[in-house]
Write a protein that holds these residues in place. Structure first.
Motif, PDB file in Angstrom:
ATOM      1  N   SER A  60       0.806  -1.219   0.000  1.00  0.00           N
ATOM      2  CA  SER A  60       0.000   0.000   0.000  1.00  0.00           C
ATOM      3  C   SER A  60       0.841   1.272   0.000  1.00  0.00           C
ATOM      4  O   SER A  60       0.314   2.371  -0.235  1.00  0.00           O
ATOM      5  N   LEU A  61       2.161   1.146   0.246  1.00  0.00           N
ATOM      6  CA  LEU A  61       3.026   2.320   0.357  1.00  0.00           C
ATOM      7  C   LEU A  61       4.093   2.395  -0.738  1.00  0.00           C
ATOM      8  O   LEU A  61       5.011   3.214  -0.649  1.00  0.00           O
ATOM      9  N   LYS A  62       3.972   1.559  -1.751  1.00  0.00           N
ATOM     10  CA  LYS A  62       4.985   1.553  -2.818  1.00  0.00           C
ATOM     11  C   LYS A  62       5.099   2.921  -3.487  1.00  0.00           C
ATOM     12  O   LYS A  62       6.207   3.412  -3.739  1.00  0.00           O
ATOM     13  N   ASP A  63       3.971   3.546  -3.807  1.00  0.00           N
ATOM     14  CA  ASP A  63       4.002   4.850  -4.476  1.00  0.00           C
ATOM     15  C   ASP A  63       4.652   5.905  -3.588  1.00  0.00           C
ATOM     16  O   ASP A  63       5.409   6.760  -4.068  1.00  0.00           O
ATOM     17  N   VAL A  64       4.369   5.845  -2.301  1.00  0.00           N
ATOM     18  CA  VAL A  64       4.943   6.807  -1.352  1.00  0.00           C
ATOM     19  C   VAL A  64       6.461   6.638  -1.284  1.00  0.00           C
ATOM     20  O   VAL A  64       7.214   7.624  -1.331  1.00  0.00           O
TER      21      VAL A  64
END
Length: 289
Positions: A60-64
């Motif tokens: 869920s935090l790959k883009d961040v």
């Protein structure tokens, strides 16, 4: 009076002193979410820094994580990035975002199991970005030679933790000897620098030294580090000792004094070892004892 040296100047000074990736010993791996320590990592004793967008980051935090790495690159940071495996959706997002990133030194491709995965990554990154193949499974170890021969591969690295999870092998020198040796042999066949060993988990410096010694004995030339204190220890372990440098200097001087003529069957291997030690000593700044 304390002089506050600007960050950009400290970065330039550290980059000038950094060991090139081809021969780098310590590879400091840290989560790409930890942008609070990016600058400290770049200024540390690590030969190279790797920002981890794979296992250290929740889906869920790959883009961040990717955005934090790119933002830091835009502010003058320089590092490698461990990208996600070829088989997952995040891989395409990684290579798309990083293709033209200023400050990107190269990528470490997670869970590499075939030469095609390396080639796809090299091509999608534009053909000029170095790709380290991180081999982390039984299949990857058995395909190591073809991976090492893949066009564009830069070095091989050992994902020892995932390898143990895949095979059930223990974290013991005997259990790790085969995969390490396989990567060493494959690197030699592929014309690459010796492979990068997996990390030592924990803060015990004696354990880091012990596991580094095991890797060096098998022919590996670098190691992944997990905290800011490990690179100094790893650099020492993967450099020739002052005593070895003294032996090399003495042997080369003796050989030249004898006219540079091979005298018996032991001269050639000793000459090769002496020249390698001398070369690495100059590279790493090690003086004879």
């Amino acid at each position: 009076m304390t002089v506050d040296i600007p960050l950009d100047e400290r970065r330039r000074s550290r980059e000038d002193a950094r060991v090139c990736p081809t021969h780098a010993r310590s590879w400091l791996l840290l989560s790409a979410l930890r942008d609070d320590v990016f600058d400290a990592a770049q200024l540390s004793r690590a030969d190279q820094v790797v920002l981890d967008c794979e296992d250290a980051v929740d889906v869920s935090l790959k883009d961040v994580a990717r955005a934090k790495a790119l933002d830091w690159f835009g502010r003058g940071g320089r590092a490698w990035v461990r990208i996600n495996e070829r088989a997952c959706d995040a891989w395409a997002d990684d290579v798309r975002a990083l293709r033209d990133a200023v400050g990107l030194r190269g990528v470490m491709l997670a869970k590499t199991e075939s030469a095609d995965q390396v080639v796809d990554t090299v091509q999608r990154l534009g053909g000029t970005v170095p790709v380290i193949a991180l081999v982390e499974s039984a299949l990857g170890i058995e395909e190591a030679v073809s991976i090492a021969r893949a066009p564009g591969v830069f070095r091989l690295a050992f994902g020892s933790g995932d390898y143990r999870r895949d095979t059930g092998a223990a974290n013991e020198p005997l259990a790790m000897a085969y995969p390490r040796s396989r990567l060493v042999t494959a690197s030699r066949i592929g014309g690459l620098t010796g492979p990068i060993d997996g990390p030592t988990v924990g803060v015990s410096h004696p354990l880091v030294r012990e596991q580094s010694g095991d890797a060096v004995a098998l022919g590996m030339t670098g190691k992944i580090c997990l905290d800011l204190d490990q690179p100094a220890v790893v650099n020492e372990c993967f450099s020739p000792s002052p005593a070895d440098v003294a032996w090399a200097v003495d042997f080369l001087a003796e050989f030249e004094a004898a006219g540079g003529v091979i005298r018996d069957g032991s001269d050639k291997p000793r000459l090769g070892r002496a020249r390698l030690i001398h070369e690495r000593a100059a590279m790493f700044g090690v003086n004879p004892s």
